[in-house]
Every structure is written in structure tokens, then in C-alpha cells.
Write a protein that holds these residues in place. Structure first.
Motif, short mmCIF file in Angstrom:
data_model
loop_
_atom_site.label_atom_id
_atom_site.label_comp_id
_atom_site.label_asym_id
_atom_site.label_seq_id
_atom_site.Cartn_x
_atom_site.Cartn_y
_atom_site.Cartn_z
N ALA A 101 2.17 -1.20 6.14
CA ALA A 101 2.33 -0.16 5.12
C ALA A 101 3.02 -0.79 3.90
CB ALA A 101 3.17 0.99 5.65
N LYS A 102 2.36 -0.72 2.75
CA LYS A 102 2.91 -1.22 1.49
C LYS A 102 3.18 -0.03 0.59
CE LYS A 102 0.30 -5.55 1.84
NZ LYS A 102 -0.74 -6.41 1.21
N SER A 103 4.43 0.13 0.16
CA SER A 103 4.81 1.38 -0.49
C SER A 103 5.62 1.15 -1.75
CB SER A 103 5.63 2.23 0.49
OG SER A 103 6.04 3.44 -0.09
N THR A 129 1.48 4.81 -1.06
CA THR A 129 1.55 3.93 0.11
C THR A 129 0.15 3.59 0.57
OG1 THR A 129 3.60 5.00 0.82
CG2 THR A 129 2.46 3.64 2.43
N ILE A 130 -0.09 2.30 0.77
CA ILE A 130 -1.36 1.81 1.30
C ILE A 130 -1.12 1.35 2.74
CG2 ILE A 130 -3.17 0.06 1.11
CD1 ILE A 130 -2.68 0.01 -1.89
N TYR A 131 -1.88 1.90 3.67
CA TYR A 131 -1.83 1.48 5.08
C TYR A 131 -3.04 0.62 5.38
CZ TYR A 131 1.82 4.96 5.81
OH TYR A 131 2.99 5.68 5.74
N GLU A 132 -2.78 -0.60 5.86
CA GLU A 132 -3.85 -1.54 6.17
C GLU A 132 -3.88 -1.81 7.67
OE1 GLU A 132 -2.78 -4.91 3.84
OE2 GLU A 132 -3.55 -4.06 1.97
N ASP A 133 -5.08 -2.12 8.17
CA ASP A 133 -5.28 -2.43 9.60
C ASP A 133 -4.77 -1.29 10.48
OD1 ASP A 133 -6.37 -4.97 9.04
OD2 ASP A 133 -4.35 -5.79 8.82
N LEU A 134 -5.20 -0.07 10.16
CA LEU A 134 -4.75 1.10 10.90
C LEU A 134 -5.10 0.99 12.38
CD1 LEU A 134 -5.79 3.98 8.47
CD2 LEU A 134 -3.48 3.41 9.17
N GLN A 135 -4.13 1.30 13.21
CA GLN A 135 -4.36 1.34 14.66
C GLN A 135 -5.03 2.66 15.00
OE1 GLN A 135 -0.39 0.75 16.16
NE2 GLN A 135 -0.26 -1.35 15.41
N GLN A 136 -6.30 2.58 15.42
CA GLN A 136 -7.12 3.77 15.59
C GLN A 136 -7.91 3.71 16.89
OE1 GLN A 136 -7.48 6.41 13.41
NE2 GLN A 136 -6.01 5.59 11.96
N ASN A 137 -8.22 4.90 17.43
CA ASN A 137 -9.23 4.99 18.48
C ASN A 137 -10.58 4.76 17.83
OD1 ASN A 137 -7.63 5.96 20.83
ND2 ASN A 137 -7.15 7.61 19.43
N SER A 138 -11.30 3.74 18.29
CA SER A 138 -12.53 3.37 17.61
C SER A 138 -13.51 2.74 18.60
CB SER A 138 -12.19 2.41 16.46
OG SER A 138 -13.33 2.14 15.67
N PHE A 139 -14.29 1.74 18.15
CA PHE A 139 -15.33 1.13 18.97
C PHE A 139 -15.39 -0.37 18.66
CE2 PHE A 139 -16.55 5.47 18.04
CZ PHE A 139 -16.88 5.96 19.31
N GLY A 177 -9.22 0.38 9.98
CA GLY A 177 -9.38 0.95 8.66
C GLY A 177 -8.20 0.77 7.74
N GLU A 178 -8.29 1.48 6.60
CA GLU A 178 -7.27 1.47 5.57
C GLU A 178 -7.16 2.88 5.01
OE1 GLU A 178 -7.20 -0.32 1.11
OE2 GLU A 178 -7.36 -1.82 2.73
N SER A 179 -5.95 3.32 4.74
CA SER A 179 -5.77 4.65 4.15
C SER A 179 -4.78 4.57 3.00
CB SER A 179 -5.29 5.65 5.20
OG SER A 179 -3.95 5.41 5.56
N LEU A 180 -4.84 5.59 2.14
CA LEU A 180 -3.94 5.70 1.00
C LEU A 180 -3.24 7.04 1.06
CD1 LEU A 180 -2.84 4.84 -1.80
CD2 LEU A 180 -4.91 5.86 -2.80
N GLU A 187 -5.95 9.94 2.53
CA GLU A 187 -7.33 9.82 2.98
C GLU A 187 -7.64 8.40 3.39
OE1 GLU A 187 -9.91 9.08 -1.07
OE2 GLU A 187 -9.47 11.16 -0.52
N TYR A 188 -8.69 8.26 4.20
CA TYR A 188 -9.14 6.94 4.63
C TYR A 188 -9.86 6.25 3.47
CZ TYR A 188 -8.23 8.46 9.42
OH TYR A 188 -7.64 8.90 10.56
N GLU A 189 -9.36 5.13 3.06
CA GLU A 189 -10.05 4.30 2.07
C GLU A 189 -11.18 3.52 2.73
OE1 GLU A 189 -8.58 3.58 -1.62
OE2 GLU A 189 -8.68 5.65 -0.90
#
Length: 774
Positions: free
Chosen positions: A553-555, A578-588, A604-607, A635-637
Motif C-alpha cells: 500500500a502506497k499512500s 492510496t494505491i494497493y498493489e499485488d492484492l491478496q485475493q481469492n482468484s485462479f 490485482g491493484e486497487s485505488l 475500485e479495482y484498477e
């Protein structure tokens, strides 16, 4: 952007704010200012207005008067904070960012209780009882609280009795009239000689009838329609404060909690593609069989939790410097037993048994604030062990009278273990460039080693034996279930052992400028990290899909805080990005053979950006009014490998993968806030009328990770109010506290299973409570 809506919200914010009630000296008729709340958010004693952070603070007296029992109660008056209680975890989100529904995740909002870091959500049960102060810091934390706190922190300080304090006894009781629940409590303390202060706090709570009604009836199994959600809770906390010498103070705290909530969990609402023959409304009514979930344990469906926390804090004055050592020990045993689908049939029963143990220590050196430069340096070390057993069982409706009848079920049990070792030094220094301008800069280094293990405990087909027991029809059906596509019942990757180490450097810089004696401004830049780990999902199909990396998280945050009209008014504003990078997510993840596996990945990445504003004003000597408002765009960038909701057209054909880029993150209302008024009105020389009202509001938001429209919480307004009498020296008080008076069904969490399981917050409750002080 809805300009008229923003203008209206800001206008409301300028009327007042949220937390403090004025205090008055009986002998002084002159109008005083708003209460000044001291905080320790910077690891030094300052005031909330002096602290260069987006900070909310509330003292223990207000917590008790308003009947605030938990995080959900507390955050009704604090925007940009949401609580999500799922079937297996409880999450706290700030500014649209939280941990999600994965049992292995540390919380993105760090919880600190009496200086001890608590990474597991189920360690949150007891802290608000007999609290001295609660501080909530929004936004990523890097240096002083930078242990996986990428969304913010909550710090709770329980009350202590100091050596030399006079003895006292405080008795309290409350009765909830809607559901016949009650609580009784006692706090006593005093000095044991000249050097020791002691305090003991005890509370027992009975949930009464519980606020759910289960309509399910089955003459064959003997289950009748009944109220559910009843249960009880016992909390005990003991504190000793020892002035060991002129230079050394040692504070020891031990608290124990034992709680249970009986019945199924949540309720199911209909999905257009899955008509289920239930009412389809979120109304604290469910239609759920408890037969199958009762087969696998002797407790019956419900949540059961036993918790022990202990801490020792030593403060040693070494000349002008202060050396602080805080040692913590925590154990948490949590059981959840439920018909997971919450349906009138025994389709899927899940039991989760979690045991967590943590030992930690923090050592800190604090310099005096003389001269132009001061600093804080420290080291945090911790070791924890987590065991999580999931028992899943599929079964048709049971025939006969409960477990003595006939029935058949297939299932399995699966063990996940996670051992974590943390070493984290940090340093922060403040340089006063002038009397009005200062720079604080610091960095934290964190190294976390995690070792994971997965083991299949049992994979079975069982039937009742007609005598209250079970017959195992087949000893091991792992291969059979895999061939049927039911491998998740028994768990995947059994026998896996792996380890990884996350190393992170987290810098932070804060520039603070005092515009005047009553107004200060700040700018904060920080980089926060949440370490990687391993998923606990039983459906994960490969070792690569199990492993996830660090989240960043860069803020940047800008803020201004001011007091005006001789301290009668107060206003704060914070703007953040705040930019969130490499989000820990349930995915595939995609396999070489073209198949797709469920995974926990950095997908993903969110703002997250917006503002928070609060204002409060001492309107008269006896009346404080206020409001707060938050605007949030989260939202998800980038999130191309999101999970489709039921009925959604996949982005990648023949998969369950949907692109969530551009969508709002869960628990991220565009606008939220509250308006409040607090009254402290003497009506005779001996009697004081106390009253308060709080109206909180929120725009709509998603309550689950697939972003299904069925899981949207609609916009709402919630009203809490209280009125009471007390005598002027506060020897006794009696009040009526109403929460959620408009009976809003506010969904705390949604989980797609068969249909959608929703977990609404409490309906309207009205409690008569009283205290007496000896």
C-alpha cells in the motif's frame, strides 16, 4: 461526481462531529471548551488534535454510557469503517480495504490491545469492556504500527488502577427488553500498599432469546421451530500496577473470555437462478435444518470461543530516556458448527475448529523531546502457531428420529497448520526545523517466516447405526470423491509442507506545520506491506495456487486540524490517495494442461481515495452537537482474474473467471457519516439529565468478493439514542439505550454457497442499564 451530494455532505460536516462530551467543573459557571482527549497514537502522550493522522478516539466513560460492546457498535459513529462477519472469519475494512474471507489472512486493520498486536480476527472479543480509551487510525501504517496494517489500526487501552488510588467498587447491570437479554458487571480496585495498584473487572452477558427465528420443523428428526442466537459470555480481567522503584513501573494484565452463540449462522436469501422455497428476505428469519451438523459433535450448531490474553509492560526511566518492554501471550480456541447453506435440508454441514497461540515481545527506546531532535527506536519479535480443522459433510435429509434414525452422509476433515516467526526493528525520528515546522521520518524492517502444513484427517461415508452412533461404510474414499469432482470435501494437497520468508522495508515521512496555536496541518507519505502466506481453502488444487506474495500500500494523506471559539469548536479534514498493489485475493491460476485451479494469488491493484471531515461544537454549556462525513472512491484498477458471481458471463469461456477491473471494492460506500447530539443537563442540585442521539448513514456497497448485485447492501440510515438520569457526583446512574431504533437490516457479510448466506447486524434493541459506585 455527484456535486450536490458532496456539497450537502460537507455542509452537514460543518455542524459538528462525533466523539467527545464536554466536562464541567461544578464550582465554575464559566463555559468550558470541548474535552481534550489524550492519545498515544505516536507512542508518546499527545492530544487527538495534535496528532498528524486521521484519528478517531473515544474514552472509556463514553463507551460505557453509550453501551458500546464491540467494534460494530463503535463504528456506527465513525465513517469509512465497516465490519464484515462471515461464516469463518470476521473482517474489518477501512477506506474500502480489508482482508477478505480467507481464514489464513492476517487482518489488514491491525488490532493492538494494551500494546500487544493481535493478528487474528477472533482475538477481538473482549477489549471494549472496562476500556480506558480506544483509538482508530485510518489509512496504511508503516513504522509504529506497520505489522500488516495496510488499511489502518485499532488500539485499545484497558483501564488500570494506579498505586495510591483509593479503593472503589462499580456495579453495573442491563436488561434488553426486546429479546430478554441481560448483563451484570463489577469493577473493583484500589492500592495494595504504597507501591501496588490492583483492579478486577468481571462481566456476564446472557443473549436472551437471540434475535433469529428458525422456522424449520421436522417431525422425523424432532427439530421444532425456535428462537436462535441465544448464548452467553463471561469476561474476567485482572490488572496489577507495581511501582518497583522510582525508575521502574510494571503493569500486568490478564483477561479471559468464554462465549457461545447457539444456533445456525446467518440466513439464506433467494437467488433468481436458484429458487429455494424460502422467504428470500433479510429479516432475521431462517429455515435451516440442524440435523446433519449435530451428527459430528456434541455441542450442536453455533459458535464457541475461549480466549486468554496476558501482557506485561515494563517502563524504565534511564536518565531522560524511557525504555519500554511489552510481553504478550494470547491463546484463542474457536469452533463454528453450522449447516453452511442455511437451508431446510441437510445439504452441507461445515465445522471449523481453530486453535491459535502467540507469544510476542516489543522493546522500545524513547528519547526526550528536548532540543531539535527526538526519536523512538524499537524491536518487535513474535512466534505463533495456528491449527485450523475443517470438517465438511454432504448428506440428504435424515430419515427417522435424529441420529437414531437412518441417514447417510459423505464427508471429510482437513487440517491446516501455519507457524509464523516475526522479527521487526523500527526507528522514527523527529527534527524541529522551527517552532512551527517539524519533519518525522522513519522506517520499519519486517521479516516473517511462515511454515505451512496440510493433512487429510478423514475421508468417509457414514450412516447412523440406529443407536445414536455411526457406522463407517467405507474407510477411505479419497480417490472415489476425486473422480466425482468432490475432492474439496476431503481437502486437496494433503501431505504438503512448505515455508517462505517475507522481508519488507516500510518507510514513512510526515511533515507537520502549525498554522497557529489552534490549527495544525500535516502531509504524510508511507509505504505499508502485508506479508504473503498460504491459503487454507480445501479446494485449492496445486501448490502454486496455495502460495501468495506480499501486498503493498502506497499512500499520501493531507490533513488539517483546528480548534476555534476558545476551544468550543473543533474541525478536522483529511484527504488521502492510496494505491494497493499485488492484492491478496481469492482468484485462479492456469495449469499447463489447460485446467484452471482455485487459488489465493496477488491478482490485482486497487485505488482508494477520498476525504474524511468532522466538526463538533459546544453549542451551550450542556449541549454538544456534531457530524462527520466521508467520501470514498475505492475500485479495482486491475483485477482480470476475479471470480464470477452466479449467472455472470465469464470473461474467459468455460471458466468461472470474470474481469472486475473498474468495479468498486467490497465495503466501500461512496458516502457515509453521522450526525449526533449529546446533552448533559443539571435539572436540580442533585440530578442531571443525560441524553444523546446518533444518526448514521451510508450509501450502498458490496458485501462479498464476487461483487454480486444480490450481495449489495442498500443505502440506509440508522438511529441510536439514549436518555438517563444520574446524580451530580455520579454515584449512580440509570438510562435507556436504544440501538438501531428504525430496525434496519444491515448486511455485515454475504457468502455465496447454495443461494446466498447473509449475516445481518443486530435488529432494534432497547436496554435499560444502571450503575452504582461505592
Amino acid at each position: 461526481m455527484k456535486l450536490n451530494k458532496i456539497t450537502t455532505a460537507l455542509s452537514v460536516a460543518l455542524l459538528g462531529s462525533t466523539i467527545a462530551v464536554p466536562t464541567f467543573a461544578a464550582e465554575d459557571e464559566q463555559l468550558k471548551g470541548l474535552e481534550v482527549i489524550q492519545v498515544t497514537a505516536t507512542k508518546r502522550i499527545t492530544t487527538a488534535q495534535e496528532t498528524p493522522l486521521s484519528l478517531e478516539a473515544i474514552n472509556g466513560d463514553d463507551i460505557a454510557k453509550k453501551g458500546l460492546a464491540n467494534l460494530e457498535d463503535l463504528t456506527t459513529s465513525m465513517p469509512n469503517i465497516n465490519i464484515g462477519s462471515g461464516l469463518g472469519v470476521q473482517t474489518v475494512s477501512m477506506r474500502g480495504m480489508g482482508s477478505g474471507n480467507e481464514r489464513s489472512f492476517e487482518q489488514s486493520v491491525g488490532m493492538f490491545i494494551d500494546g500487544v498486536y493481535m493478528p487474528r480476527s477472533r482475538q477481538y472479543r473482549a477489549p471494549f469492556f472496562d476500556a480506558e480509551r480506544v483509538e482508530i487510525i485510518r489509512g496504511p501504517q508503516a513504522v509504529l504500527y506497520g505489522l500488516n496494517a495496510t488499511a489502518g489500526t485499532i488500539t485499545v487501552n484497558s483501564a488500570s488502577t494506579q498505586p495510591g488510588d483509593e479503593g472503589f467498587l462499580n456495579l453495573s447491570a442491563g436488561y434488553e427488553v426486546e429479546y430478554a437479554g441481560y448483563n451484570v458487571g463489577a469493577v473493583t480496585g484500589g492500592s495494595l500498599g504504597d507501591d501496588v495498584g490492583a483492579r478486577l473487572a468481571v462481566r456476564y452477558t446472557d443473549n436472551g432469546d437471540g434475535f433469529y427465528y428458525n422456522e424449520y420443523e421436522n417431525a422425523l428428526t424432532g427439530q421444532e421451530a425456535q428462537d436462535e442466537g441465544d448464548g452467553d459470555e463471561t469476561i474476567v480481567r485482572g490488572t496489577l500496577v507495581w511501582d518497583a522503584s522510582d525508575n521502574l513501573k510494571i503493569t500486568t494484565k490478564v483477561d479471559y473470555a468464554d462465549a457461545e452463540t447457539l444456533g445456525e449462522t446467518g440466513e439464506t436469501i433467494n437467488h433468481p437462478l436458484m429458487p429455494l422455497g424460502i422467504d428470500g428476505e433479510m429479516d432475521w428469519t431462517r429455515n435451516a435444518s440442524s440435523t446433519l451438523s449435530s451428527w459430528w459433535n456434541d455441542k450442536g450448531p453455533g459458535m464457541y470461543h475461549e480466549l486468554l490474553n496476558a501482557s506485561i509492560k515494563a517502563d524504565y526511566s534511564m536518565g531522560d530516556h524511557l525504555v519500554t518492554a511489552t510481553f504478550g501471550h494470547s491463546t484463542s480456541d474457536f469452533d463454528l458448527i453450522t449447516n453452511t447453506a442455511t437451508l431446510p435440508g441437510d445439504f452441507l454441514s461445515v465445522s471449523i475448529y481453530e486453535e491459535f497461540t502467540q507469544n510476542s515481545a516489543e522493546f522500545r527506546l524513547t528519547s526526550p523531546e528536548t532540543g531539535n531532535f527526538s526519536y523512538i527506536a524499537g524491536l518487535y519479535v513474535a512466534a505463533s502457531e495456528l491449527e485450523n480443522v475443517t470438517v465438511s459433510a454432504l448428506g440428504p435429509a435424515i430419515l427417522g428420529d435424529g441420529p437414531t434414525g437412518t441417514g447417510l452422509s459423505i464427508g471429510g476433515s482437513f487440517l491446516n497448520t501455519l507457524d509464523t516467526t516475526t522479527i521487526s526493528p523500527f526507528v522514527s525520528g523527529t527534527y524541529n526545523i522551527s517552532d512551527d515546522f517539524r519533519i518525522t521520518a522513519g522506517v520499519r524492517y519486517s521479516s516473517e517466516e511462515k511454515e505451512v502444513g496440510r493433512e487429510n484427517l478423514e475421508c468417509f461415508m457414514k450412516a447412523s447405526d440406529g443407536a445414536g452412533g455411526f457406522m463407517e461404510l467405507t474407510p477411505n474414499l479419497t480417490d472415489v470423491y476425486e473422480s466425482m469432482g468432490l475432492a474439496a470435501i476431503c481437502g486437496t494437497l494433503a501431505g504438503l509442507e512448505d515455508d517462505k520468508t517475507s522481508t519488507n522495508l516500510m518507510p514513512e515521512v510526515i511533515a507537520q506545520y502549525d498554522i497557529s496555536n489552534d490549527t495544525n496541518s500535516y502531509a504524510k507519505l508511507s509505504v505499508s506491506k502485508k506479508s504473503g502466506g498460504y491459503g487454507f481453502s480445501t479446494s485449492i488444487g496445486s501448490a502454486e495456487a496455495l502460495d501468495f506474495d506480499d501486498e503493498t500500500a502506497k499512500s499520501i494523506e493531507l490533513g488539517i486540524k483546528t480548534r476555534f471559539m476558545d476551544g468550543r469548536g473543533q474541525a478536522n479534514l483529511a484527504i488521502y490517495h492510496t494505491i494497493y498493489e499485488d492484492l491478496q485475493q481469492n482468484s485462479f491460476t492456469f495449469n499447463d494442461d489447460g485446467t484452471v485451479d482455485t487459488a489465493i494469488v496477488n491478482a490485482g491493484e486497487s485505488l482508494s481515495q477520498g476525504f474524511e471531515a468532522d466538526v463538533k461544537f459546544l453549542l451551550t454549556e450542556n449541549l454538544t452537537i456534531g457530524a462527520s462525513v466521508a467520501y470514498l472512491s475505492s475500485e479495482y484498477e486491475e483485477f482480470e482474474l476475479g471470480t464470477c458471481y452466479v449467472g455472470q458471463t465469464p470473461t474467459i469461456p468455460d471458466t468461472a473467471i470474470c474481469d472486475k477491473t473498474g468495479e468498486n471494492t467490497p465495503f466501500a460506500p461512496e458516502f457515509s457519516g453521522n450526525i449526533f447530539a449529546d446533552l448533559y443537563q443539571p435539572i436540580t442540585d442533585e440530578l442531571v439529565l443525560t441524553a444523546g442521539v446518533n444518526v448514521s448513514f451510508s450509501d450502498e456497497y458490496y458485501t462479498e468478493s464476487t461483487l454480486d448485485p444480490m450481495g449489495v447492501q442498500e443505502s440506509y440510515e440508522r438511529v441510536d439514542a439514549r436518555i438517563g438520569l444520574m446524580n451530580s457526583d455520579e454515584t449512580w446512574s440509570i438510562s435507556v439505550v436504544g440501538k438501531n431504533l428504525t430496525d434496519e437490516a444491515i448486511n455485515n457479510f454475504t457468502q455465496p454457497i447454495v443461494g446466498y448466506v447473509v449475516v445481518p447486524g443486530a435488529p432494534r434493541t432497547v436496554t435499560v442499564q444502571g450503575t452504582y459506585n461505592f
